[in-house]
Scaffold this motif. Structure first.
Motif, short mmCIF file in Angstrom:
data_model
loop_
_atom_site.label_atom_id
_atom_site.label_comp_id
_atom_site.label_asym_id
_atom_site.label_seq_id
_atom_site.Cartn_x
_atom_site.Cartn_y
_atom_site.Cartn_z
N GLU A 76 0.83 -1.21 0.00
CA GLU A 76 0.00 0.00 0.00
C GLU A 76 0.86 1.26 0.00
O GLU A 76 0.55 2.23 -0.70
CB GLU A 76 -0.94 0.00 1.20
N MET A 77 1.95 1.25 0.76
CA MET A 77 2.84 2.40 0.81
C MET A 77 3.48 2.63 -0.57
O MET A 77 3.62 3.77 -1.00
CB MET A 77 3.93 2.22 1.87
N MET A 78 3.86 1.57 -1.24
CA MET A 78 4.45 1.71 -2.58
C MET A 78 3.43 2.27 -3.56
O MET A 78 3.76 3.10 -4.41
CB MET A 78 5.00 0.36 -3.06
N GLN A 79 2.19 1.81 -3.45
CA GLN A 79 1.14 2.35 -4.32
C GLN A 79 0.93 3.83 -4.06
O GLN A 79 0.80 4.62 -5.00
CB GLN A 79 -0.17 1.57 -4.12
N ASP A 80 0.90 4.22 -2.79
CA ASP A 80 0.75 5.63 -2.43
C ASP A 80 1.94 6.45 -2.95
O ASP A 80 1.77 7.56 -3.47
CB ASP A 80 0.63 5.81 -0.91
N THR A 81 3.14 5.90 -2.80
CA THR A 81 4.33 6.60 -3.27
C THR A 81 4.28 6.78 -4.78
O THR A 81 4.60 7.87 -5.29
CB THR A 81 5.60 5.81 -2.86
N VAL A 85 4.34 10.33 -6.76
CA VAL A 85 5.35 10.64 -7.78
C VAL A 85 4.65 11.03 -9.08
O VAL A 85 5.06 11.98 -9.76
CB VAL A 85 6.31 9.45 -7.99
N ASP A 86 3.56 10.30 -9.44
CA ASP A 86 2.81 10.64 -10.64
C ASP A 86 2.24 12.06 -10.56
O ASP A 86 2.30 12.83 -11.52
CB ASP A 86 1.69 9.63 -10.89
N VAL A 87 1.70 12.41 -9.40
CA VAL A 87 1.15 13.76 -9.21
C VAL A 87 2.26 14.79 -9.31
O VAL A 87 2.08 15.86 -9.91
CB VAL A 87 0.40 13.86 -7.85
N MET A 88 3.42 14.50 -8.73
CA MET A 88 4.54 15.43 -8.81
C MET A 88 4.98 15.63 -10.26
O MET A 88 5.26 16.76 -10.68
CB MET A 88 5.71 14.91 -7.96
N LYS A 89 5.04 14.55 -11.04
CA LYS A 89 5.43 14.67 -12.44
C LYS A 89 4.43 15.53 -13.21
O LYS A 89 4.83 16.42 -13.98
CB LYS A 89 5.51 13.27 -13.09
N ASP A 90 3.13 15.25 -13.01
CA ASP A 90 2.10 16.03 -13.69
C ASP A 90 2.16 17.50 -13.28
O ASP A 90 2.04 18.39 -14.13
CB ASP A 90 0.70 15.47 -13.39
N SER A 91 2.36 17.74 -11.99
CA SER A 91 2.45 19.12 -11.51
C SER A 91 3.66 19.83 -12.10
O SER A 91 3.58 21.00 -12.49
CB SER A 91 2.54 19.15 -9.98
N HIS A 92 4.76 19.14 -12.20
CA HIS A 92 5.97 19.72 -12.77
C HIS A 92 5.74 20.12 -14.23
O HIS A 92 6.11 21.22 -14.64
CB HIS A 92 7.14 18.73 -12.66
#
Length: 177
Positions: A76-81, A85-92
């Motif tokens: 679950e932690m890996m899925q959250d991570t 990371v996906d949100v950070m990439k999109d935000s970037h």
């Protein structure tokens, strides 16, 4: 995860039965002699060995359950991570694209202009709030006299407070019924 939990509960029940039997055998051992005592001691040693074996199984099952829960938590932690990371990439990507539309100098210039407008508005409000000086000006003597009169009035109110208590008590009744 349900299956190991039910097995653990069943093992706990078996351990409780062993404990109950061992307590009965303890009474028999204390109250008997000779061959009865020997048989009870042998049976108690067998039950104690079985109990320890079942406790070992329960502990092993608890460890298995713990390992399963830890693996689930890690997954679950890996899925959250990954989601973070996906949100950070999109935000970037989005921020990089949007910042191409901005120049720091333009924003700073606009900020300065807004500050100037705010200062002008504050100055206009100050002008609008000015007195037309139609009233007589107040000097220090007038201020001192006004403050003395206010203090005198407040002191009078404090001294008159005893009257409130006297007015609140009922009048004495006469002997007439």
């Amino acid at each position: 995860t349900q299956r190991p939990e039910t097995r653990g509960a069943a093992l706990d029940q078996r351990i409780q039965k062993f404990d109950a039997e061992l307590l009965k055998l303890k009474q028999v051992i204390q109250n008997s002699r000779g061959p009865n005592k020997e048989r009870a001691m042998q049976r108690a040693m067998q039950l104690l060995q079985q109990k320890r074996m079942v406790e070992g199984q329960r502990n092993q099952m608890s460890q298995h359950q713990w390992n399963i829960e830890q693996m689930q938590y890690t997954r679950e932690m890996m899925q959250d991570t990954k989601m973070q990371v996906d949100v950070m990439k999109d935000s970037h990507k989005m921020l990089t694209k949007e910042f191409k539309n901005f120049k720091v100098e333009d924003v700073e210039k606009m900020h300065d202009q807004l500050r100037d407008l705010y200062e002008d508005a504050a100055e206009i409000q100050e002008i609008m709030g000015r007195d037309y000086e139609l009233n007589d000006p107040v000097d220090e003597d007038d201020l001192r006299d006004e403050l003395d009169a206010l203090a005198f009035d407040m002191e009078k109110e404090k001294d008159a407070s005893y009257l409130d208590a006297a007015l609140a008590t009922p009048a004495p009744t006469t002997g007439v019924r």
